[in-house]
Write an enzyme that holds these catalytic residues in place. Structure first.
Site, PDB file in Angstrom:
ATOM      1  N   GLY A   1       0.836  -1.208   0.000  1.00  0.00           N
ATOM      2  CA  GLY A   1       0.000   0.000   0.000  1.00  0.00           C
ATOM      3  C   GLY A   1       0.868   1.254   0.000  1.00  0.00           C
TER       4      GLY A   1
ATOM      5  NE  ARG B   1      -2.353  -4.169  -0.837  1.00  0.00           N
ATOM      6  CZ  ARG B   1      -1.774  -3.608   0.227  1.00  0.00           C
ATOM      7  NH1 ARG B   1      -0.656  -4.104   0.706  1.00  0.00           N
ATOM      8  NH2 ARG B   1      -2.323  -2.558   0.806  1.00  0.00           N
TER       9      ARG B   1
ATOM     10  CG  ASP C   1       3.594  -6.985   6.955  1.00  0.00           C
ATOM     11  OD1 ASP C   1       3.260  -6.312   5.952  1.00  0.00           O
ATOM     12  OD2 ASP C   1       2.769  -7.485   7.732  1.00  0.00           O
TER      13      ASP C   1
ATOM     14  CB  THR D   1       3.321   0.031   6.908  1.00  0.00           C
ATOM     15  OG1 THR D   1       1.950  -0.237   7.231  1.00  0.00           O
ATOM     16  CG2 THR D   1       4.156  -0.304   8.136  1.00  0.00           C
TER      17      THR D   1
ATOM     18  CG  ASP E   1      -1.151  -1.199   8.414  1.00  0.00           C
ATOM     19  OD1 ASP E   1      -1.955  -0.261   8.247  1.00  0.00           O
ATOM     20  OD2 ASP E   1      -1.091  -2.190   7.674  1.00  0.00           O
TER      21      ASP E   1
ATOM     22  CG  ASP F   1       1.980  -3.905  10.482  1.00  0.00           C
ATOM     23  OD1 ASP F   1       2.780  -3.216   9.825  1.00  0.00           O
ATOM     24  OD2 ASP F   1       1.148  -4.666   9.951  1.00  0.00           O
TER      25      ASP F   1
ATOM     26  NE  ARG G   1      -3.622  -6.095   5.463  1.00  0.00           N
ATOM     27  CZ  ARG G   1      -3.039  -5.916   4.309  1.00  0.00           C
ATOM     28  NH1 ARG G   1      -1.742  -5.761   4.228  1.00  0.00           N
ATOM     29  NH2 ARG G   1      -3.749  -5.888   3.211  1.00  0.00           N
TER      30      ARG G   1
HETATM   31  O1  F6P Z   1      -1.184  -1.933   4.973  1.00  0.00           O
HETATM   32  C1  F6P Z   1      -1.739  -0.698   4.714  1.00  0.00           C
HETATM   33  C2  F6P Z   1      -3.229  -0.795   4.522  1.00  0.00           C
HETATM   34  O2  F6P Z   1      -3.727   0.512   4.282  1.00  0.00           O
HETATM   35  C3  F6P Z   1      -4.001  -1.478   5.651  1.00  0.00           C
HETATM   36  O3  F6P Z   1      -4.188  -0.632   6.757  1.00  0.00           O
HETATM   37  C4  F6P Z   1      -5.261  -1.868   4.944  1.00  0.00           C
HETATM   38  O4  F6P Z   1      -5.884  -2.981   5.546  1.00  0.00           O
HETATM   39  C5  F6P Z   1      -4.772  -2.234   3.572  1.00  0.00           C
HETATM   40  O5  F6P Z   1      -3.535  -1.580   3.390  1.00  0.00           O
HETATM   41  C6  F6P Z   1      -5.699  -1.840   2.459  1.00  0.00           C
HETATM   42  O6  F6P Z   1      -5.137  -2.245   1.273  1.00  0.00           O
HETATM   43  P1  F6P Z   1      -5.690  -1.887  -0.164  1.00  0.00           P
HETATM   44  O7  F6P Z   1      -5.411  -0.437  -0.403  1.00  0.00           O
HETATM   45  O8  F6P Z   1      -4.894  -2.760  -1.091  1.00  0.00           O
HETATM   46  O9  F6P Z   1      -7.144  -2.186  -0.168  1.00  0.00           O
END
Ligand code: F6P
Length: 298
Positions: A4, A65, A96, A118, A120, A122, A164
C-alpha cells in the site's frame, strides 16, 4: 516501492537518489513494486526526476501487491533482471510483505536494504515507519471533527480506522482525536459492555459518544475478522472492513440511540506527508544508501 502506498515514500526516494548520486552511483527506479522487477520495467532516476517530490504523497514509482515468490517463474525473472540491469543493490521501501520478500531475495544473493514504510506501524525491529504519523494526523483530525456533529445530534458515531491486524493507528488517532472508546485487534471486545459505557455516559449527561474501531478489531462473539472480501491477495491477506457498520446496527438496537458509522478508508493514505514523515523519509533514504556503501545488507 511495494504494498500500500503512503505519504513519505517519495521523501525516501528523493533522499536515496540524492545521496547515491553524491557517491557516484547510478540509480534505477523499479516501476510498480515487484511487478516491475519481474517484467523489467526499470528506468534511470535522475536528480531532476526527484526534485521536490519529498513533499508529494504516494510513490512516483507506483506500487503493487505483487509477490515475486508467487508469480510464475518470479524468482528467476527477478534474478535475471537484476543481472541484466546490472543492479548491485536493491533498496526496498515497504511494509511486512515487501520487506520479507526483500529478505528472501537477499538470501538468494540480491544485496538488499529495507526501508520501513506503512501506515499500520506493525513492523518488528523498528518503532517507526514512514506514513504512520501522517495517517495518525488525518484520522485524528477526522475523529475530532465528528464530535460537533455527534453532539449536535446526540448520536453514537463509530469511526473505522485502517491498520490491518494492528491497533497502533486507531489507538494513537483515537487518543489524539478524543474518542471515548477505542477498539483494537489486540483485545477482543464485548458489545454489551460498550453499550453499558454509552448508557453510563448518558446518565452523566454525556449524550453522544465517539468510538474509534480498528478494521481488524473483533467482538468476542464473532469467530473471524470482519471482511469486505475473503479473497486473498498474493501475500495471503483478506480485505478487512465492515466492523463499524456491524457496531452501528448492534449499538442502535441495544441502546435505542441513533448510531452512524464512518469509514475513513484510503483518505488515511492519501495526500502530502506531514513534517515528521518528510524528515523521517529523508533520513531513512540517506541512511539506506549509507548502508549500501558500507555493504551492510539483509
Ligand atoms: O497496509 C496498509 C493498509 O492501508 C491497511 O491498513 C489496509 O488494511 C490495507 O492496506 C488496504 O489495502 P488496499 O489499499 O490494497 O485495499
Amino acid at each position: 516501492t511495494g504494498g500500500g502506498d503512503c505519504p513519505g515514500i517519495n521523501s525516501v526516494i528523493q533522499a536515496v537518489v540524492t545521496r547515491a548520486i553524491q557517491y557516484g552511483y547510478e540509480v534505477l527506479g523499479i516501476q510498480g513494486g515487484y511487478s516491475g522487477l519481474i517484467d523489467g520495467d526499470i528506468r534511470p532516476l535522475s536528480l531532476e526526476n526527484v526534485e521536490g517530490v519529498y513533499a508529494v504523497g504516494g510513490t512516483i514509482l507506483g506500487t503493487s501487491r505483487t509477490n515475486p515468490f508467487k508469480a510464475e517463474g518470479g524468482p528467476k525473472k527477478v534474478l535475471d533482471n537484476i543481472k541484466k540491469f546490472g543492479i548491485d543493490a536493491l533498496i526496498a521501501i515497504g511494509g511486512d510483505d515487501t520487506l520479507s520478500a526483500a529478505q528472501k531475495l537477499n538470501e538468494l544473493g540480491v544485496p538488499a536494504v529495507g526501508v520501513p514504510k506503512t501506515i499500520d506501524n506493525d513492523l518488528s525491529a523498528t518503532d517507526y515507519s514512514i506514513g504512520f504519523q501522517t495517517a495518525v494526523d488525518i484520522a485524528a483530525d477526522a475523529i475530532s471533527r465528528l464530535h460537533t456533529t455527534a453532539k449536535s445530534h446526540q448520536r453514537i458515531i463509530i469511526v473505522e480506522v485502517m491498520g490491518r491486524y494492528a491497533g497502533w493507528l486507531t489507538l494513537m488517532a483515537g487518543l489524539a482525536g478524543g474518542a471515548h472508546m477505542i477498539l483494537i485487534p489486540e483485545q477482543t471486545f464485548d458489545i454489551e459492555s460498550i453499550c453499558n459505557v454509552i448508557k453510563e455516559r448518558e446518565v452523566k449527561g454525556k449524550t453522544y459518544t465517539i468510538i474509534a474501531v480498528a478494521e481488524g478489531a473483533k467482538p468476542k462473539h464473532i469467530e473471524d475478522l470482519v471482511t469486505v472480501s475473503k479473497e486473498k491477495d498474493e501475500f495471503g491477506h483478506v480485505r478487512l472492513g465492515g466492523i463499524a457498520e456491524i457496531l452501528e446496527k448492534e449499538i442502535a438496537k441495544r441502546t435505542g440511540k441513533e448510531a452512524r458509522s464512518v469509514v475513513l478508508g484510503h483518505l488515511q493514505r492519501g495526500g502530502s506527508p506531514n513534517s515528521f514523515d518528510r524528515i523521517l523519509g529523508l533520513r531513512l533514504g540517506l541512511f539506506a544508501v549509507d548502508l549500501v556503501k558500507q555493504r551492510k545488507f539483509g
